[in-house]
Design a protein around this motif. Structure first.
Motif, PDB file in Angstrom:
ATOM      1  N   SER A  19       0.819  -1.210   0.000  1.00 44.14           N
ATOM      2  CA  SER A  19       0.000   0.000   0.000  1.00 44.14           C
ATOM      3  C   SER A  19       0.855   1.263   0.000  1.00 44.14           C
ATOM      4  N   GLU A  20       0.308   2.340  -0.545  1.00 45.85           N
ATOM      5  CA  GLU A  20       0.960   3.651  -0.483  1.00 45.85           C
ATOM      6  C   GLU A  20       0.708   4.304   0.872  1.00 45.85           C
ATOM      7  N   TYR A  21      -0.538   4.304   1.311  1.00 52.61           N
ATOM      8  CA  TYR A  21      -0.896   4.841   2.623  1.00 52.61           C
ATOM      9  C   TYR A  21      -1.092   3.651   3.557  1.00 52.61           C
ATOM     10  N   LEU A  22      -0.439   3.702   4.710  1.00 50.38           N
ATOM     11  CA  LEU A  22      -0.366   2.530   5.581  1.00 50.38           C
ATOM     12  C   LEU A  22      -1.222   2.685   6.827  1.00 50.38           C
ATOM     13  N   PRO A  23      -1.907   1.623   7.264  1.00 50.05           N
ATOM     14  CA  PRO A  23      -2.494   1.629   8.600  1.00 50.05           C
ATOM     15  C   PRO A  23      -1.381   1.839   9.635  1.00 50.05           C
ATOM     16  N   GLU A  24      -1.714   2.431  10.763  1.00 53.20           N
ATOM     17  CA  GLU A  24      -0.693   2.737  11.776  1.00 53.20           C
ATOM     18  C   GLU A  24       0.098   1.506  12.194  1.00 53.20           C
ATOM     19  N   HIS A  25      -0.522   0.348  12.145  1.00 53.93           N
ATOM     20  CA  HIS A  25       0.139  -0.885  12.552  1.00 53.93           C
ATOM     21  C   HIS A  25       1.428  -1.113  11.777  1.00 53.93           C
ATOM     22  N   TRP A  26       1.495  -0.634  10.528  1.00 57.86           N
ATOM     23  CA  TRP A  26       2.671  -0.875   9.700  1.00 57.86           C
ATOM     24  C   TRP A  26       3.491   0.383   9.441  1.00 57.86           C
ATOM     25  N   TRP A  31       7.370   5.592  12.927  1.00 57.29           N
ATOM     26  CA  TRP A  31       7.472   5.465  14.386  1.00 57.29           C
ATOM     27  C   TRP A  31       8.923   5.527  14.841  1.00 57.29           C
ATOM     28  N   LEU A  32       9.824   4.910  14.106  1.00 54.85           N
ATOM     29  CA  LEU A  32      11.228   4.879  14.498  1.00 54.85           C
ATOM     30  C   LEU A  32      11.930   6.206  14.254  1.00 54.85           C
ATOM     31  N   SER A  33      11.644   6.841  13.113  1.00 51.99           N
ATOM     32  CA  SER A  33      12.432   8.004  12.704  1.00 51.99           C
ATOM     33  C   SER A  33      11.760   9.340  12.982  1.00 51.99           C
ATOM     34  N   GLY A  34      10.428   9.360  13.016  1.00 51.08           N
ATOM     35  CA  GLY A  34       9.704  10.622  13.134  1.00 51.08           C
ATOM     36  C   GLY A  34       9.378  11.246  11.799  1.00 51.08           C
ATOM     37  N   PHE A  35       9.960  10.742  10.711  1.00 51.80           N
ATOM     38  CA  PHE A  35       9.665  11.250   9.377  1.00 51.80           C
ATOM     39  C   PHE A  35       8.453  10.505   8.832  1.00 51.80           C
ATOM     40  N   ASP A  36       7.367  11.262   8.524  1.00 60.05           N
ATOM     41  CA  ASP A  36       6.116  10.617   8.152  1.00 60.05           C
ATOM     42  C   ASP A  36       5.718  10.861   6.702  1.00 60.05           C
ATOM     43  N   GLY A  37       6.652  11.264   5.844  1.00 57.62           N
ATOM     44  CA  GLY A  37       6.340  11.378   4.429  1.00 57.62           C
ATOM     45  C   GLY A  37       5.912  10.041   3.858  1.00 57.62           C
ATOM     46  N   SER A  38       5.163  10.068   2.762  1.00 59.14           N
ATOM     47  CA  SER A  38       4.601   8.827   2.223  1.00 59.14           C
ATOM     48  C   SER A  38       5.642   7.934   1.572  1.00 59.14           C
ATOM     49  N   PRO A 141      -6.920  -2.229  11.944  1.00 58.49           N
ATOM     50  CA  PRO A 141      -8.208  -1.520  11.954  1.00 58.49           C
ATOM     51  C   PRO A 141      -9.381  -2.483  11.797  1.00 58.49           C
ATOM     52  N   VAL A 142     -10.535  -2.075  12.332  1.00 56.86           N
ATOM     53  CA  VAL A 142     -11.709  -2.967  12.345  1.00 56.86           C
ATOM     54  C   VAL A 142     -12.940  -2.304  11.722  1.00 56.86           C
ATOM     55  N   ALA A 143     -12.759  -1.253  10.922  1.00 55.94           N
ATOM     56  CA  ALA A 143     -13.903  -0.570  10.311  1.00 55.94           C
ATOM     57  C   ALA A 143     -14.665  -1.527   9.394  1.00 55.94           C
ATOM     58  N   ALA A 144     -15.973  -1.310   9.291  1.00 59.13           N
ATOM     59  CA  ALA A 144     -16.828  -2.194   8.498  1.00 59.13           C
ATOM     60  C   ALA A 144     -16.537  -2.058   7.009  1.00 59.13           C
ATOM     61  N   TRP A 186     -11.832  -3.526  -6.072  1.00 58.97           N
ATOM     62  CA  TRP A 186     -12.419  -3.449  -7.413  1.00 58.97           C
ATOM     63  C   TRP A 186     -13.044  -4.777  -7.812  1.00 58.97           C
ATOM     64  N   ILE A 187     -12.333  -5.871  -7.623  1.00 59.57           N
ATOM     65  CA  ILE A 187     -12.841  -7.182  -8.050  1.00 59.57           C
ATOM     66  C   ILE A 187     -14.172  -7.498  -7.383  1.00 59.57           C
ATOM     67  N   PHE A 188     -14.264  -7.218  -6.075  1.00 64.58           N
ATOM     68  CA  PHE A 188     -15.439  -7.644  -5.305  1.00 64.58           C
ATOM     69  C   PHE A 188     -16.476  -6.541  -5.116  1.00 64.58           C
ATOM     70  N   ASN A 189     -16.262  -5.358  -5.731  1.00 61.21           N
ATOM     71  CA  ASN A 189     -17.196  -4.237  -5.578  1.00 61.21           C
ATOM     72  C   ASN A 189     -17.454  -3.931  -4.105  1.00 61.21           C
ATOM     73  N   LEU A 190     -16.380  -3.861  -3.344  1.00 66.63           N
ATOM     74  CA  LEU A 190     -16.455  -3.558  -1.920  1.00 66.63           C
ATOM     75  C   LEU A 190     -15.558  -2.357  -1.617  1.00 66.63           C
ATOM     76  N   ARG A 191     -15.894  -1.642  -0.561  1.00 66.43           N
ATOM     77  CA  ARG A 191     -15.075  -0.518  -0.129  1.00 66.43           C
ATOM     78  C   ARG A 191     -14.982  -0.535   1.403  1.00 66.43           C
ATOM     79  N   GLY A 192     -14.007   0.207   1.928  1.00 65.60           N
ATOM     80  CA  GLY A 192     -13.819   0.269   3.374  1.00 65.60           C
ATOM     81  C   GLY A 192     -13.084   1.541   3.749  1.00 65.60           C
ATOM     82  N   SER A 193     -12.590   1.588   4.982  1.00 64.16           N
ATOM     83  CA  SER A 193     -11.892   2.786   5.462  1.00 64.16           C
ATOM     84  C   SER A 193     -10.723   2.423   6.366  1.00 64.16           C
ATOM     85  N   ASP A 194     -10.034   1.335   6.030  1.00 62.05           N
ATOM     86  CA  ASP A 194      -8.900   0.904   6.853  1.00 62.05           C
ATOM     87  C   ASP A 194      -7.648   1.721   6.583  1.00 62.05           C
TER      88      ASP A 194
END
Length: 581
Positions: A19-26, A31-38, A141-144, A186-194
């Motif tokens: 992923s380009e944008y990561l859940p906080e878990h990853w 977390w180690l460096s303090g630099f949060d650029g993508s 994350p556990v969003a529906a 896209w394949i499953f026509n589903l969306r979320g907010s994780d």
């Protein structure tokens, strides 16, 4: 590292889904460096720590990392080795370099392994150094998860699965493994907010010739959606069971995997099946929007344009009457979009950058560090929205006070580049990176250059950055990068003067048929974005008559399509800013 007998540790910006944008878990590197650029990779040895990041983040990284003991390594700059080459040069033979294989794609793993191996250095991918030292690591994350439904979903789940299975058959594959979240959505026509900004959810998928298994946390799928999916032959299984499912595949069968979108750690479970490697079929399928999807996108662009008219009308009326900061801009532009029907979220973090801050292409204002917008100069605003019927991404630069002659010249050079690419006609299948020079020529002629690409693909209510198309001469050309009808691509040349200002003008475009001649099919770009381009910053003498004609024609279309959607101050602003040159 010492306990695990690791001499160096690589911490990339990635997760098991590439992923380009990561859940906080990853977000281990942040977390180690303090630099949060993508974009950025942290390398740690016993005596050194450094973050390699590209030119978009050089200034930001140096500011954030100052005094930390972590060096900013300017990836791509003359004389700066890439982090793998740096490790190969710095470490003695027999050294061990650790990286979490669960977040390293197979393609990168093989390249790193080969490059380090030439120097007698071992790449270790089955140990996660970070996990042992991160005591308060965020949970997953556990969003529906929810269904993307008609009229916005223009292709059925069954049609998407059938298209993927047709591609599987061409590769003689029994199974297809998918980890990339936009492909799964896209394949499953589903969306979320994780994941921030991208309407996707954490999952893996295993697609067979007549079965489909979706590995996702069970609590994210409600009973009704589970039943709907079941009617299309989709079975829901726990996210944590994905590896076990791969390990249980019958020996001798063939698994289709995308080495750029499947991690070596995840794929390690599939040890007993044959593998065939190719780009995920859905990667190309979803990049070519249908006519029905493009109709929805045009509607979303009108909504987005109306919201921007409201914002800019407020911004111009508020100048000099109230304190406006870069943070205020973000708040107001998000609020304007939120008032539009079918708006879901921003498509990325708003970049509102005044004067010198604009010289950092991916600058983000924070509560601790931001500028007040007053005096003379230019404000760059790069923002976008996720709508159920499309994804938007637009950059505009507006004057504040009295801009300088040099600022006007820079702005006009960038505008000339954007107009040139907007007017391009090219053979169908042209490698998208090769189109870059069209936009850069006026900027090169002005003796300037910019470090980022000119264009990226955009999803359909999905990721704001989507392949395979990319307009950047620095990107190696691959066979699947040919421009095809229906591909939505940004057009965003820029010019940045560190410590002074930055300029970027961006519209989204879609490749459309232009003509067919004895030389074959030709494509052109239809501009999708609808918002005035500020003419107050233009040095008119530098524009040609065809360029002026294009700009006036664009503004005429913007006015005609947005007028029915705006009123009061927004309407008056639209009429004022679309007056022809």
């Amino acid at each position: 590292m010492s306990a695990q007998k690791i001499d160096a540790c690589i911490v990339p910006s990635s997760d098991p889904h590439s992923s380009e944008y990561l859940p906080e878990h990853w977000q281990a590197r942040s977390w180690l460096s303090g630099f949060d650029g993508s974009a950025g990779t942290l390398v740690v040895t016993a005596q050194f720590a450094g973050v390699w990041t590209d030119s978009r983040y050089w200034v930001q990284a140096e500011q954030v990392l100052a005094g930390t003991g972590i060096q900013t390594m300017r990836a791509g700059a003359d004389g700066v080795l890439g982090f793998v080459d740096w490790l190969a040069a710095e470490l003695p033979r027999g050294s061990r370099v650790g990286v979490d294989g669960q977040v390293l794609n197979l393609q990168a793993y093989r390249q790193w392994q080969a490059d380090l191996g030439q120097k007698g250095i071992v790449l270790v991918s089955d140990q996660d150094v970070v996990d042992t030292i991160w005591p308060e690591r965020s949970p997953l994350p556990v969003a529906a998860v929810y269904e993307h439904v008609a009229p916005f979903a223009c292709r059925s789940r069954a049609v998407n699965l059938a298209a993927v299975r047709t591609a599987m058959a061409t590769h003689k594959a029994d199974w297809h493994w998918v980890s990339s979240l936009d492909d799964i959505a896209w394949i499953f026509n589903l969306r979320g907010s994780d994941v921030s900004y991208n309407p996707v959810f954490l999952a893996h998928a295993l697609i067979g010739r007549d079965t489909a298994r979706l590995f996702v946390a069970p609590e994210k799928i409600d009973t009704a959606l589970r039943a709907t999916l079941g009617r299309d032959g989709v079975q829901i299984e726990p996210y944590a069971q994905a590896g076990a499912a791969l390990a249980a595949l019958p020996e001798g069968q063939v698994l289709l995997v995308d080495p750029a979108r499947t991690t070596v750690g995840v794929l390690a479970a599939a040890a007993y099946v044959g593998q065939v490697e190719a780009v995920n079929p859905s990667h190309l399928l979803k990049s070519r929007k249908t006519e029905a999807e493009l109709a929805q996108v045009r509607n979303a662009m009108e909504q987005d344009g109306a919201a921007l008219c409201e914002f800019f009308a407020w911004f111009e009326s508020a100048q000099g009457k109230q304190t406006i900061t870069e943070l205020t801009v973000d708040e107001e532009i998000c609020a304007a979009r939120a008032r539009q029907a079918n708006f879901v979220s921003p498509s990325f973090g708003t970049i509102a950058a005044f004067n010198a801050n604009g010289a950092m292409p991916h600058y983000h204002a924070t509560q601790a560090s931001h500028a007040e917008i007053r005096g003379d100069g230019m404000l760059l605003i790069d923002s976008g929205g996720q709508y159920k019927g499309g994804t938007t991404d637009i950059t505009r630069v507006v004057p504040v006070g009295q801009p300088s002659v040099e600022q006007r010249r820079d702005y006009t050079a960038v505008l000339k580049g954007m107009v040139a690419l907007s007017q391009a006609v090219f053979p169908r299948g042209t490698a998208s990176p090769s189109l870059d020079a069209i936009a850069r020529l006026p900027i090169w002629q002005a003796g300037a250059e910019y470090g980022h690409g000119t264009g990226h693909g955009v999803g359909y209510f999905l990721n704001v950055h989507e392949g395979p198309q990319v307009i950047s001469y620095r990107t190696p050309i691959k066979p699947n990068m040919g421009m095809e009808p229906g591909m939505i691509t940004s057009n965003e040349p820029g010019l940045y003067r560190p410590g002074r200002w930055g300029i970027r003008i961006e519209n989204l475009t879609v490749a459309r048929p232009a003509m067919t001649t004895e030389f074959g099919e030709f494509l052109k770009f239809e501009t999708l974005t609808l918002c005035p381009i500020d003419t107050r910053l233009i040095e008119r003498s530098l524009l040609t008559e065809p360029e002026i004609s294009w700009l006036n024609g664009y503004h005429a279309e913007v006015r005609a399509r947005l007028l029915p959607r705006v009123r009061d101050a927004a309407k008056q602003w639209l009429l004022l800013r679309t007056q022809p040159l």
